[in-house]
Design a protein around this motif. Sequence first.
Motif, PDB file in Angstrom:
ATOM      1  N   PRO A 562     -38.355   4.002  70.595  1.00  0.00           N
ATOM      2  CA  PRO A 562     -38.085   3.646  69.104  1.00  0.00           C
ATOM      3  C   PRO A 562     -37.359   2.235  69.045  1.00  0.00           C
ATOM      4  N   PHE A 563     -37.762   1.212  68.510  1.00  0.00           N
ATOM      5  CA  PHE A 563     -37.078   0.080  68.529  1.00  0.00           C
ATOM      6  C   PHE A 563     -36.571  -0.443  67.245  1.00  0.00           C
ATOM      7  N   VAL A 564     -37.143  -0.112  66.223  1.00  0.00           N
ATOM      8  CA  VAL A 564     -36.743  -0.660  64.906  1.00  0.00           C
ATOM      9  C   VAL A 564     -36.931   0.390  63.771  1.00  0.00           C
ATOM     10  N   TRP A 565     -35.824   0.818  63.043  1.00  0.00           N
ATOM     11  CA  TRP A 565     -36.005   1.312  61.745  1.00  0.00           C
ATOM     12  C   TRP A 565     -35.935   0.482  60.749  1.00  0.00           C
ATOM     13  N   ASP A 566     -37.230   0.312  60.437  1.00  0.00           N
ATOM     14  CA  ASP A 566     -37.479  -1.203  59.339  1.00  0.00           C
ATOM     15  C   ASP A 566     -36.514  -0.638  58.044  1.00  0.00           C
ATOM     16  N   LYS A 567     -36.246  -1.623  57.485  1.00  0.00           N
ATOM     17  CA  LYS A 567     -35.808  -1.770  56.234  1.00  0.00           C
ATOM     18  C   LYS A 567     -36.377  -3.046  55.218  1.00  0.00           C
ATOM     19  N   THR A 568     -36.338  -2.751  54.030  1.00  0.00           N
ATOM     20  CA  THR A 568     -36.902  -3.731  53.243  1.00  0.00           C
ATOM     21  C   THR A 568     -35.604  -4.238  52.218  1.00  0.00           C
ATOM     22  N   THR A 569     -35.751  -5.662  52.116  1.00  0.00           N
ATOM     23  CA  THR A 569     -34.948  -6.206  51.362  1.00  0.00           C
ATOM     24  C   THR A 569     -35.361  -6.618  50.161  1.00  0.00           C
ATOM     25  N   LEU A 570     -34.747  -6.147  49.128  1.00  0.00           N
ATOM     26  CA  LEU A 570     -35.074  -6.508  47.665  1.00  0.00           C
ATOM     27  C   LEU A 570     -34.167  -7.810  46.995  1.00  0.00           C
ATOM     28  N   VAL A 571     -34.964  -8.651  46.326  1.00  0.00           N
ATOM     29  CA  VAL A 571     -34.184  -9.682  45.853  1.00  0.00           C
ATOM     30  C   VAL A 571     -34.182  -9.876  44.614  1.00  0.00           C
ATOM     31  N   ARG A 572     -33.264 -10.163  43.867  1.00  0.00           N
ATOM     32  CA  ARG A 572     -33.130 -10.159  42.347  1.00  0.00           C
ATOM     33  C   ARG A 572     -32.342 -11.638  41.874  1.00  0.00           C
ATOM     34  N   SER A 573     -32.427 -11.894  40.917  1.00  0.00           N
ATOM     35  CA  SER A 573     -31.682 -12.975  40.081  1.00  0.00           C
ATOM     36  C   SER A 573     -30.463 -12.514  39.646  1.00  0.00           C
ATOM     37  N   LYS A 574     -29.319 -13.297  39.587  1.00  0.00           N
ATOM     38  CA  LYS A 574     -28.081 -13.117  39.284  1.00  0.00           C
ATOM     39  C   LYS A 574     -27.934 -12.099  37.954  1.00  0.00           C
ATOM     40  N   ASN A 575     -28.623 -12.238  37.228  1.00  0.00           N
ATOM     41  CA  ASN A 575     -28.235 -11.467  35.961  1.00  0.00           C
ATOM     42  C   ASN A 575     -29.064 -10.192  35.776  1.00  0.00           C
ATOM     43  N   VAL A 576     -29.839  -9.873  36.850  1.00  0.00           N
ATOM     44  CA  VAL A 576     -30.322  -8.556  36.963  1.00  0.00           C
ATOM     45  C   VAL A 576     -29.656  -7.435  37.612  1.00  0.00           C
ATOM     46  N   VAL A 577     -29.361  -6.323  37.065  1.00  0.00           N
ATOM     47  CA  VAL A 577     -29.110  -5.054  37.721  1.00  0.00           C
ATOM     48  C   VAL A 577     -30.041  -4.452  38.308  1.00  0.00           C
ATOM     49  N   GLY A 578     -30.234  -4.573  39.638  1.00  0.00           N
ATOM     50  CA  GLY A 578     -31.479  -4.028  40.338  1.00  0.00           C
ATOM     51  C   GLY A 578     -31.145  -2.667  40.836  1.00  0.00           C
ATOM     52  N   VAL A 579     -32.034  -1.851  40.745  1.00  0.00           N
ATOM     53  CA  VAL A 579     -31.997  -0.500  41.389  1.00  0.00           C
ATOM     54  C   VAL A 579     -33.078  -0.185  41.995  1.00  0.00           C
ATOM     55  N   ALA A 580     -33.070   0.050  43.296  1.00  0.00           N
ATOM     56  CA  ALA A 580     -34.232   0.402  44.086  1.00  0.00           C
ATOM     57  C   ALA A 580     -34.676   1.710  43.949  1.00  0.00           C
ATOM     58  N   ASN A 581     -35.904   1.937  44.062  1.00  0.00           N
ATOM     59  CA  ASN A 581     -36.579   3.032  44.098  1.00  0.00           C
ATOM     60  C   ASN A 581     -36.555   3.760  45.810  1.00  0.00           C
ATOM     61  N   PRO A 582     -35.893   4.854  45.997  1.00  0.00           N
ATOM     62  CA  PRO A 582     -35.699   4.968  47.412  1.00  0.00           C
ATOM     63  C   PRO A 582     -36.958   5.654  47.768  1.00  0.00           C
ATOM     64  N   TYR A 583     -37.897   5.913  47.231  1.00  0.00           N
ATOM     65  CA  TYR A 583     -39.175   6.750  47.599  1.00  0.00           C
ATOM     66  C   TYR A 583     -40.102   5.642  47.916  1.00  0.00           C
ATOM     67  N   LEU A 584     -40.263   4.654  47.054  1.00  0.00           N
ATOM     68  CA  LEU A 584     -41.322   3.562  47.354  1.00  0.00           C
ATOM     69  C   LEU A 584     -40.568   2.251  48.179  1.00  0.00           C
ATOM     70  N   ALA A 585     -39.241   2.281  48.263  1.00  0.00           N
ATOM     71  CA  ALA A 585     -38.459   1.078  48.802  1.00  0.00           C
ATOM     72  C   ALA A 585     -38.829  -0.170  48.186  1.00  0.00           C
TER      73      ALA A 585
END
Lengths: 595, 370, 318
Positions: A562-585
């Motif tokens: 196994p060589f990568v446990w992928d991760k997703t990077t989510l991007v938002r504007s400064k004034n957004v309080v972003g919350v990620a959904n762990p199920y969908l990433a």
Amino acid sequence: MSGNRLRFLVVSSLAALTLFAAACGGSSSSSSSTSSKTNATPAGGGTPDTTAGKKGGKLTMLAASDVDYLDPGHTYYTAGEQVDGAMGRTLYTIGPKDPTKTLPDIAEGDPQISADKKTVTVKIKPGIKFSPPVNRAVTSKDIKYAFERFFSVNVGGQYASYFPIVGAPKSPTKGVKPISGITTPDDQTIVFQLQDAVAVSFAAALVMPITTPVPEEYAKPFDAKNPSTYNTHVVASGPYMVKNDATGNLVGYKAGKSIDLVRNPNWDPKTDDRPAYLDEIFIQTNASDANVSSKQVIAGNNLILDTNPPAAILKELVTKVKDQYTTVPSGGFRWFPINTTIKPFDNINVRKAILAGFDRNAARLARGGKFTGDLPTHFLPPQFPGFAEAGGFDGPGYDFLSKKNESGDMALAASYMKKAGYPSGKYTGSEQFLMVTANADPGKAQAEVAAAQFEKLGFKMKLRLVPQDSTYTEWCQVPAKKVAVCGAAGWFKDFIDPQSMLEPTFAGYTIAKNGGNNNLPQLNDPKVDAAMKAASLLEGDARNKAWGEIDKMITADAPAIPFVWDKTTLVRSKNVVGVANPYLALWDFTYTSIK
Amino acid sequence: MPEPLLEVKDLTVHFETEDGLVQAVDGISYSVERGKTLGIVGESGSGKSVSSMTVMGLTRAGNARISGSITFDGRDLLSASDADMRTVRGGDIAMIFQDPLSSLHPFYKIGDQLIEAHRSHNAVSKAKARDRAVEMLGLVGLPDPRRRIDSYPHEFSGGMRQRVMIAMALINDPKLLIADEPTTALDVTVQAQILDLIQKLQTELDTAVVMITHDLGVVAEVTEEIAVMYAGRIVEYGKSDTIFAAPEHPYTWGLLKSIPRLDTPRDQELVPIFGRPPSLINKPSGCSFHPRCPYVREAHKKVDPALEPTGGADPSHKVACLLPAETRRSLWAGLRTGDTPDEVLQEVEIPANKLSPSAEGQTGEEVAGQ
Amino acid sequence: MAAYIVRRLLWTVLLLLVITAVTFLIFYVLPSGDPAKLRAGRSPSPETLAAIRNQLGLDKPLYQQYGEYVWNIVRHFDFGNSYTNNQEVRTLVFSRLPNTIFLVLGAATIWFLSGVVIGTVSAVARGSFWDRLLMGGALVAISAPVYWMGLVSLYLFSDDIGKFKLLPGSGAYQSAHGLIDKGHALILPWLVLAAAFAAIYARLLRSNLLETLSEDYIRTARAKGLSERRVVLRHGLRSAITPIVTVLGLDIGILMGGAILTETVFNIDGVGRLAFDAIQRGDLATIQGTTVVLAFGVAIMSLVVDILYAFLDPRVRY
């Protein structure tokens, strides 16, 4: 258990195609995605506060492509489920706080599983109402109908194998047919009779959009058409709905262009844990260029990006912008399976030697480096049930797959080769080993790195480049092709259950000799198999612990790198309080708010 | 003698190029009287076209070095402004060219091209210009000009196109027509018609003509005077009759011997001139014709001959040749009876050191020093 | 002429038939191209596949499928429904065609005019500082990838992510209403799309014009006493521009199939992106639809060009 439990996210933007075109399992030019939460991992942004959000505002998401379907019975891609998750409610859901726990949504409480693990009973909450134009309370019959229509050709549900319900049709039905194994004793109760004792994993799958209620009397005329036109008439049960007219036609959905989500006036916050701060969510589904839309999100206001930004922007985010992204594990691993049926790879010490000397860092670099994910020390990915039990980031403690040999340890490899009967510390045979990979990067690049790792130990590799699609279906998944190493493989979760990660990929009894085989190493370890059979019946913490142990056992067998446990990077504007959904990433519209 | 219409004096046209200085025209002088015709004869590259283009002001490129003088109708053309030259071009001096097809714009109707020519020099209405164009087309013998005026150049035969060119050239009543190889691209039968036409119009309209050609046969009938050019210089000049009857330059002899003539015996062979025209960048030393001259002597390679009166019956007859006059005459006497240069050389002895009188003075240190 | 146009139109029809047939065949020969598989989701059962094949009419013999396909195009201009989102391909294509046309015609105007002006200036001032500057610039514009140029122009000049917030950037076109706003939003894409073309046209025109200016009829024009301006513009340019008009027509025709990169960077909903997305998803119906539109564009434009040519060059007669 022959179906691929894979979820695919179509990425059609050009940049994403070139930078992220995935070598993930069986996908056709697609990048995979999905899962978990946001605390561990070297993330920026960390876990946003899910309690304090300001009500109101309009959020715009820039997405490279449209959802596959809005119809909860038809969608199978995370983008569709992300919208459906804001619009429809499912029996169970996974909240941002604990990615390893399923929470009741429409359901009143945890599912009741019978002792023989063949019956699942779910009680549903009263007071949940459909949006206009249906405007009535949701009953258990609406969920029954949702299941029944899923199995019809007209709707075309795509993951039927997770739901081995008694009376479920073996092949899609013409028109919607009743399923005898689903009964509704009253409007608040639904009972599923299962063909096998798989109630635990069945219950875990009740988070999938198939459990979104569909009002039969309203949907019937749409479902009568083939294909069903319910896709443009979806009725909401959640906090948001796609703007529609009096007949239910989704005027807010412009295919390939935009989806306009507004508040569902019939949604009662008292029945729902989700705060739903935003007044409106506008999804632009044709923000074609990932470079441009990433920049627009970073520089702008009220914007979020649908998925990973391109590598260059990712670097800029991490090093310069810093506070406008959230990293979530994608819930999967990328691996180089070693065919354990081919000599000398049937020798466990040879495999351990390969793992010991393997420069996983270099392989990950071929995919884009450290921003793309963590280096695995076992298989279950971070923040997945069983991950901690299997050793977390440090791993189960085997020297051939540890934090110490991330860039390969040739001395250790040599010692294992000696144990395997090669006194020189290198393989001395002259035969060639077939390695198959995609003919495009990053599949090609990573396989070239891998081949070099094998050759370090004296194995002569024959690298065969084939089209992305056939890498899996025509080669790696076909045991008869005798592929020694698959150069472009990945495995990603569909829902939160460790069994779905390890059983299809490592259980000896799942090996499909005639093709469609997902146990790519063809690992056939009776101890592992027995442990899996036992663990599949367990529930709760015991279940996670058991599968964590199984992960350790598999890792001890060294069947793959196994060589990568992928991760997703989510991007938002400064004034957004972003919350990620762990199920969908992906971002969760129902928790995200604007400052 | 009346003042000539066109007087060219010591005209030099050099072009600076990457390969070196091209000495296209190297000090030539000639004059044309009103209504008269001058033939300029020479091979391509002899400078005959360049000198005429210079008269038209069409060689005024950045890399051209022009000196001498060109006086036309009392005006100095070399010092005239570009704007002034434009009024002269196509107005008082008109020109026709070798290939009438490529010389007419393929995309415009001939009428439009004629009208454009007329209106660019006369402030007249389109309709008037059109009438004038029809008139001119009729004058040059184009059948049904009122209809054919709206045809495109490619719809005409070669001879008709040249008639169109002539009509266009004469539409503004020029005082001088420069015809640059006007018949070269045409069939032999058509050639005669065009020459006849030029001659006829010249008489009718009292236009002076400079006829540029490589073909002495063409000018024989048409011109009063002939200038033979070689390597940017005039090597022989005289009345047409003189040039044909008593040419004195070996190059002229070569030209004459290389065309069929009615006054020479039938069985006489046509003798082409040996060799190729010289490079205008590195001209041969001395007499620039010497590499091709059958009668060359060592001394000819050192002295540059000047154009001098021959002292013959025609006072205008001049030649630039280093051979002594009597030698030239004996050689021609042999050649005109049909002998080849080789045969003539058997009979006439070429003095090795005796040069023409004008050149004698130059044989001193200057030459020795070269 | 009329007979020629009729003949050409018949050829165009034949060409379109061949093109639809070829796309059809290629798609069936491709291993990953089975639309039923693409539609069925992951690891479908054979029954599911059969059902979908039946639904899409894929179980009929190939010639029959093709026949029905062509017949539907002929009758209703109907390309069937997209395999991925089930929308009418006709609607998809026609809703995007105006965007592509607006983008392409605007850019074509810019590149043609600027190409001609630059080429003429360069040819007239041949060898001068300006000539070298312009031609050097042209070389840069030709070598720069459109995609890169698009990004750079956005990073520099767009009003959201640019350094100098001058012009509407990516996505502005889609949210713009009215012709003027839309035109304003297209300024950057027009310039980016036009840049390379303008450079190519400038170089082409320059060499054409230089060649033309050495023609005999230019000497004639000068000998007529015309002004240099008239010689160059009316006599020189008239000839030099003619072959470029042909190229322009074909370029426009080809771009009717979409300017994929420009459409992508600037987020313009054009035919190019439709085609690109369709190819990525193996959406045969949409691929066919866009291909036919592209072929149609090229065929019609080449017909237009040929007819136009007869007007531009009187020597050409059909």
